[in-house]
Scaffold this active site. Structure first.
Site, PDB file in Angstrom:
ATOM      1  N   CYS A  75       0.866  -1.241  -0.265  1.00 60.35           N
ATOM      2  CA  CYS A  75       0.076   0.219  -0.068  1.00 60.35           C
ATOM      3  C   CYS A  75       0.843   1.170   0.082  1.00 60.35           C
ATOM      4  O   CYS A  75       2.027   1.163   0.496  1.00 60.35           O
ATOM      5  CB  CYS A  75      -1.071   0.126   1.368  1.00 60.35           C
ATOM      6  SG  CYS A  75      -2.052  -1.359   1.308  1.00 60.35           S
ATOM      7  N   ASP A  76       0.267   2.421  -0.513  1.00 62.96           N
ATOM      8  CA  ASP A  76       1.051   3.706  -0.343  1.00 62.96           C
ATOM      9  C   ASP A  76      -0.030   4.706  -0.722  1.00 62.96           C
ATOM     10  O   ASP A  76      -1.029   4.831  -1.248  1.00 62.96           O
ATOM     11  CB  ASP A  76       2.055   3.690  -1.715  1.00 62.96           C
ATOM     12  CG  ASP A  76       2.843   5.242  -1.298  1.00 62.96           C
ATOM     13  OD1 ASP A  76       3.679   4.940  -0.541  1.00 62.96           O
ATOM     14  OD2 ASP A  76       2.324   6.207  -1.831  1.00 62.96           O
TER      15      ASP A  76
END
Length: 209
Positions: A75-76
């Site tokens: 995730c970012d």
């Protein structure tokens, strides 16, 4: 079946644990700034966060010590303010400048997600997407903002705020998925897991709440 979280974020881990999944944590150590700089200059914000999430997941998936049958999740998160993506401020000065821009206003928190199905060390399926949640910020007074920045909390989080920590005092409301603002969107993750052939119930364990 295990879920491998490619992130050092305690907040992401706790979202999963509260939802019944006790993830295996592997930190990707991807150089986010270098990766973003290597992308085409005209890349859309949604593309940038997805590609960063993909790089994290792929780095973790290449490790030799993964469970034989697992899904790797990268995730970012970044805050989109006036068309400009903002990641972690790292310093009090940058955090204060960002709050000067966003106090009393709204911005979009974008979170890229990448899910990789790994079987016997081989990636057999992948799925990516981005969530977007609108955050409406309050106007902390100068003393409150100084005290918040002094805690160090906003320095290492996207957009210089948290929803599930002390920064939550300065969020008036959101439009969208709260878990995505914390860093990993459960509704989107459930769909991406389905895209790679994994039902969320296969990952439920006995994670303490």
């Amino acid at each position: 079946m295990k879920l491998v979280l490619g992130s050092a974020s305690p907040a992401r881990r706790e979202v999963l644990r509260s939802a019944g999944i006790d993830p295996v944590v592997r930190v990707s150590d991807v150089d986010e700034d270098a990766l973003q700089a290597a992308l085409p200059a005209d890349s859309a914000p949604e593309v940038i966060v997805v590609e960063l999430a993909r790089a994290k997941a792929e780095t973790v998936a290449a490790a030799a010590d993964l469970p034989a049958n697992c899904v790797v999740v990268g995730c970012d998160s970044m805050l989109l303010v006036d068309g400009v993506l903002q990641g972690k401020p790292h310093t009090p000065e940058v955090a204060r400048a960002r709050w000067a821009d966003m106090a009393g206003r709204s911005a979009d928190l974008l979170t890229g997600h990448c899910v990789l199905r790994v079987q016997d060390g081989t990636i057999t399926a992948s799925a990516v997407d981005c969530s977007s949640t609108t955050v409406h910020f309050a106007k902390p007074d100068p003393e409150e903002l100084d005290a918040y920045i002094a805690t160090g909390e906003p320095l290492q989080v996207a957009g210089a705020f948290t929803l599930d920590g002390m920064g939550g005092w300065f969020v008036d409301r959101i439009e969208g998925d709260p878990s995505s603002v914390i860093g990993i969107g459960l509704p989107l993750l459930r769909r991406l897991l389905g895209d790679v052939g994994v039902g969320v119930a296969q990952l439920w364990g006995h994670a303490p709440r």
